[in-house]
Design a protein around this motif. Structure first.
Motif, PDB file in Angstrom:
ATOM      1  N   GLU A 153       0.852  -1.189   0.000  1.00 35.83           N
ATOM      2  CA  GLU A 153       0.000   0.000   0.000  1.00 35.83           C
ATOM      3  C   GLU A 153       0.888   1.240   0.000  1.00 35.83           C
ATOM      4  O   GLU A 153       1.742   1.404   0.876  1.00 35.83           O
ATOM      5  CB  GLU A 153      -0.941   0.024   1.197  1.00 35.83           C
ATOM      6  N   LEU A 154       0.694   2.078  -1.019  1.00 43.02           N
ATOM      7  CA  LEU A 154       1.382   3.365  -1.092  1.00 43.02           C
ATOM      8  C   LEU A 154       0.390   4.432  -0.650  1.00 43.02           C
ATOM      9  O   LEU A 154      -0.736   4.482  -1.150  1.00 43.02           O
ATOM     10  CB  LEU A 154       1.867   3.643  -2.518  1.00 43.02           C
ATOM     11  N   LYS A 155       0.824   5.293   0.278  1.00 46.29           N
ATOM     12  CA  LYS A 155      -0.076   6.321   0.812  1.00 46.29           C
ATOM     13  C   LYS A 155       0.544   7.700   0.622  1.00 46.29           C
ATOM     14  O   LYS A 155       1.596   8.005   1.200  1.00 46.29           O
ATOM     15  CB  LYS A 155      -0.315   6.092   2.314  1.00 46.29           C
ATOM     16  N   GLY A 156      -0.095   8.512  -0.215  1.00 41.42           N
ATOM     17  CA  GLY A 156       0.312   9.909  -0.384  1.00 41.42           C
ATOM     18  C   GLY A 156       1.739  10.105  -0.842  1.00 41.42           C
ATOM     19  O   GLY A 156       2.423  11.056  -0.430  1.00 41.42           O
ATOM     20  N   ILE A 157       2.222   9.224  -1.732  1.00 41.22           N
ATOM     21  CA  ILE A 157       3.622   9.310  -2.182  1.00 41.22           C
ATOM     22  C   ILE A 157       3.822  10.534  -3.077  1.00 41.22           C
ATOM     23  O   ILE A 157       3.146  10.707  -4.104  1.00 41.22           O
ATOM     24  CB  ILE A 157       4.040   8.039  -2.945  1.00 41.22           C
ATOM     25  N   THR A 158       4.753  11.389  -2.680  1.00 39.62           N
ATOM     26  CA  THR A 158       5.098  12.587  -3.449  1.00 39.62           C
ATOM     27  C   THR A 158       6.600  12.603  -3.695  1.00 39.62           C
ATOM     28  O   THR A 158       7.388  12.338  -2.773  1.00 39.62           O
ATOM     29  CB  THR A 158       4.665  13.864  -2.702  1.00 39.62           C
TER      30      THR A 158
ATOM     31  N   TYR B  10      14.773   5.569  -5.324  1.00 39.75           N
ATOM     32  CA  TYR B  10      14.526   6.948  -4.904  1.00 39.75           C
ATOM     33  C   TYR B  10      13.866   6.922  -3.527  1.00 39.75           C
ATOM     34  O   TYR B  10      13.214   5.936  -3.165  1.00 39.75           O
ATOM     35  CB  TYR B  10      13.566   7.677  -5.854  1.00 39.75           C
ATOM     36  N   GLN B  11      13.980   8.032  -2.801  1.00 35.03           N
ATOM     37  CA  GLN B  11      13.273   8.191  -1.538  1.00 35.03           C
ATOM     38  C   GLN B  11      12.132   9.185  -1.738  1.00 35.03           C
ATOM     39  O   GLN B  11      12.330  10.222  -2.376  1.00 35.03           O
ATOM     40  CB  GLN B  11      14.221   8.708  -0.450  1.00 35.03           C
ATOM     41  N   PRO B  12      10.938   8.901  -1.210  1.00 37.93           N
ATOM     42  CA  PRO B  12       9.833   9.850  -1.371  1.00 37.93           C
ATOM     43  C   PRO B  12      10.060  11.093  -0.529  1.00 37.93           C
ATOM     44  O   PRO B  12      10.672  11.028   0.541  1.00 37.93           O
ATOM     45  CB  PRO B  12       8.619   9.058  -0.880  1.00 37.93           C
ATOM     46  N   ASP B  13       9.573  12.245  -1.012  1.00 40.88           N
ATOM     47  CA  ASP B  13       9.619  13.470  -0.214  1.00 40.88           C
ATOM     48  C   ASP B  13       8.514  13.458   0.836  1.00 40.88           C
ATOM     49  O   ASP B  13       8.665  14.034   1.911  1.00 40.88           O
ATOM     50  CB  ASP B  13       9.478  14.696  -1.135  1.00 40.88           C
ATOM     51  N   GLU B  14       7.402  12.829   0.487  1.00 40.40           N
ATOM     52  CA  GLU B  14       6.275  12.692   1.417  1.00 40.40           C
ATOM     53  C   GLU B  14       5.620  11.335   1.178  1.00 40.40           C
ATOM     54  O   GLU B  14       5.752  10.753   0.110  1.00 40.40           O
ATOM     55  CB  GLU B  14       5.233  13.793   1.182  1.00 40.40           C
TER      56      GLU B  14
END
Length: 511
Positions: free
Chosen positions: A9-14, A57-61
Motif C-alpha cells: 500500500e502506497l499512501k500519499g507518495i510525493t 529513490y526516496q519519497p519526499d512525502e
C-alpha cells in the motif's frame, strides 16, 4: 469471500525533481495474486513511483506499507529483503557470464571456501521449471535472445525470494511471439501466489492480462478500475485527458513529382553476402511509402546508404533529379533529406546537450542562429521555445538536458527538429517505438500533415497496423531484396506476411 490481502500500500507518495512534481500524493494498493497495471503516458511518473517502491529513490512525502507494516525502503537491498523484485526495461546482465552466474551474482551460495555452482544451477533450473520459463542455466547471456534475457531477469528476482514483482515496460523490446509467452509467464507467477505491478502504456496487454489498472496523468492518480469493467477507449481517454483516435484519418492525395528514385542499389560484393541486392524504389511528393519486413532484412543498411552513413557498392540514388549516390551526410541533409532514427538515444539526440541545442542540431549554421562559429543563444532559445510549444514537447525549460525528458517528449523534439528543416524527403524509422497511445496519435498526425504539405516519406516500421494505417503504398523487403509492392487497401496482413517470409506476390498462387 472477502478481498485478497493487501500486499503493498502506497499512501500519499510525493516526489519532486527540479522544476517538476513527478509523483503528486499517489495512493495505490496491490493485492495478493493480482496483476495491477500502472498506466500512463511517457513521463507521467510511473517509473519514478516504482523506483521509490524498489528503493532507488526516496519519497519526499508519504508512506509505504508492506503486508500491513510500515516500511522504510532506503535501497534495493532493503526492497529485496522485503520480497520485492524489479525487472527493469534495460536489462542489467553481464554478457559473457552464463545464466546461472548472472542470477547468483550478489547472492552466491558457498560450500566451505568455494562457490557452490551445483546448488545454484539446481535452484535456477527448479525455479525455471516451476514457472515455465524454460531457461538453460549454462547458456551465455550473449548467446540468447532478448526475450530469454528478460526471463533471466525474472529468474534473478525469484532466486532472491521475491513475491512482489515490478515489471517496467516489459514488452518494449520483444517480438509478438515473445510477448505472448511473457503474458503466460505473468499468469503462471500469479497462479503461484506472486503479486505483480505491470508498468505499461500498451492498452491491449492491460486488457489481456491485468486484474486492476491505475491510471496516472502528470504525476497524479486519475482513477483505479477493475480491468473487466473498462475498455481500451476509456483507458486511453483517462490516460491522455482527451479522446484518442486509434486509426488516423488518411486523406487520399494524388502523388506529385518523383522525389526519391533508387535504382539497382547494391551493398556488398560477390565474394560476400549482399546486404542489399538490386533495390529499386520510388517515392513521390505527398506520398508515404511503408517498408515492411522482419527486422534484419536490409532496412538498416538501406537507411544508412540513404543518409550517407554507408557506401553503396553499385546503383544510383536520385533526389529531385540529382544524383546523390555516396554523398556525405551533411550534403544529403542540405539536399533535403531528414531522418527520424530508430534509436533516439544513440542517433537522435545528444543527451547531455540542452533541449534547445538538440533542436538546432543540423541547422545551427543557419544565419538565423548566428555568424561564423558564434551562436546567438537568444535566437536559438526563441526558436526552441517556438517548436516546443508547437510540438507539445513537455519540459520545464528548453535549457533542461535532453536526457531529462521522457521518451515520448524526446521523440517529439526530434520530429520537430527534422520537420521544421523543411525537407523534401523524410525517412522515419520506427517513429513511434516505445511511445504511449497519445504520443503515437500525435506522431501519426504530424506524418500525415507532412504528407499533405507535399513531403515524400519513407516509413519503416515493424508494426503492421502502423504501416497499413499510414502508407499509400507498401513495399516488402526480405533478405536484402524487394519482394513486391502492395496497395494497403487491397491486401491484408496474411499476404504481406507471406512476402515478408520470402514469397513473391506471384508465387502465392503456385503454392
Amino acid at each position: 469471500m472477502g478481498e485478497p490481502e493487501v500486499i503493498v500500500e502506497l499512501k500519499g507518495i510525493t516526489k519532486r525533481f527540479p522544476g517538476i512534481v513527478a509523483n503528486d500524493s499517489i495512493d495505490l494498493k496491490l493485492r495478493k495474486g493480482e496483476i495491477h497495471a500502472l498506466l500512463g503516458e511517457n513521463g507521467a511518473g510511473k517509473s519514478t513511483l516504482m523506483s521509490i517502491l524498489f528503493g532507488l529513490y526516496q519519497p519526499d512525502e508519504g508512506e509505504i506499507h508492506i503486508r500491513g507494516r510500515k516500511a522504510v525502503i532506503d535501497g534495493p537491498g532493503r526492497a529485496i529483503s522485503l520480497g520485492i523484485g524489479m525487472v527493469h526495461q534495460h536489462f542489467k546482465l553481464v554478457q559473457p557470464f552464463t545464466v546461472a552466474e548472472n542470477i547468483m551474482l550478489g547472492a552466491e551460495p558457498v560450500k566451505g571456501v568455494s562457490l557452490d555452482y551445483r546448488t545454484a544451477h539446481d535452484k535456477v533450473r527448479q525455479i525455471s521449471d516451476q514457472y515455465g520459463l524454460k531457461v538453460d542455466p549454462k547458456a551465455k547471456i550473449e548467446d540468447i535472445t532478448v526475450g530469454m534475457q528478460q526471463r533471466v531477469e525474472i529468474l534473478k528476482t525469484l532466486y532472491r525470494g521475491a513475491d512482489i514483482l515490478i515489471f517496467d515496460e516489459p514488452t518494449a523490446v520483444l517480438t509478438v511471439q515473445e510477448i505472448r509467452e511473457l503474458m503466460q509467464i505473468l499468469r503462471n507467477l500469479t497462479a503461484e501466489g506472486k503479486s505483480i505491478i505491470l508498468i505499461t502504456h500498451k492498452l491491449a496487454e492491460i486488457m489481456e492480462v491485468s486484474d486492476t489498472v491505475t491510471v496516472i496523468r502528470r504525476g497524479k492518480v486519475v482513477d483505479t478500475l477493475r480491468t473487466a469493467e473498462t475498455n481500451e477507449e476509456e483507458l486511453a481517454e483517462k490516460m491522455v485527458g482527451r479522446s484518442v483516435s486509434f486509426v488516423p484519418v488518411k486523406k487520399e492525395r494524388a502523388p506529385g513529382e518523383v522525389v526519391l528514385s533508387v535504382e539497382g542499389l547494391t551493398v556488398g560484393t560477390g565474394r560476400e553476402k549482399k546486404q542489399l541486392d538490386n533495390i529499386n524504389l520510388t517515392i513521390r511528393e505527398g506520398e508515404i511509402v511503408g517498408l515492411a519486413g522482419v527486422d534484419g532484412n536490409g532496412q538498416h543498411e538501406l537507411i544508412e546508404v540513404l543518409t550517407g552513413i554507408r557506401k553503396a557498392t553499385s546503383g544510383r540514388i536520385m533526389l529531385n533529379g540529382q544524383d546523390v549516390t555516396n554523398r556525405q551526410t551533411r550534403d544529403l541533409m542540405d539536399a533535403g533529406i531528414a531522418h527520424i532514427p530508430e534509436d533516439r538515444h544513440k542517433h537522435g539526440l545528444v543527451l547531455d546537450f540542452t533541449v534547445s541545442e538538440n533542436i538546432v542540431l543540423g541547422s545551427y549554421r543557419d544565419d538565423a542562429f548566428g555568424r561564423g562559429i558564434l551562436l546567438d543563444s537568444k535566437a536559438v532559445e526563441r526558436y526552441a521555445e517556438k517548436l516546443v510549444g508547437e510540438y507539445d514537447v513537455r519540459t520545464p525549460s528548453v535549457q533542461n538536458k535532453a536526457r531529462s525528458l521522457s521518451g515520448g517528449n524526446q521523440q517529439k523534439a526530434i520530429i520537430a527538429r527534422e520537420l521544421e528543416r523543411g525537407p523534401r524527403l523524410l525517412i522515419a524509422m520506427q517513429p513511434t517505438r516505445g511511445l504511449d497511445v497519445g504520443a503515437i496519435s500525435f506522431v501519426h498526425e504530424r506524418l500525415l500533415q507532412a504528407k499533405a504539405e507535399g513531403k515524400a516519406i519513407l516509413l519503416i516500421s515493424f508494426e503492421l497496423d502502423e504501416l497499413f494505417n499510414l502508407s499509400d503504398k507498401l513495399v516488402v523487403i526480405f533478405d536484402g531484396q524487394i519482394m513486391g509492392e502492395a496497395n494497403p487497401a487491397e491486401t491484408d496482413g496474411e499476404k504481406l506476411g507471406l512476402m515478408m517470409a520470402g514469397k513473391t506476390m506471384h508465387a502465392e498462387g503456385r503454392g
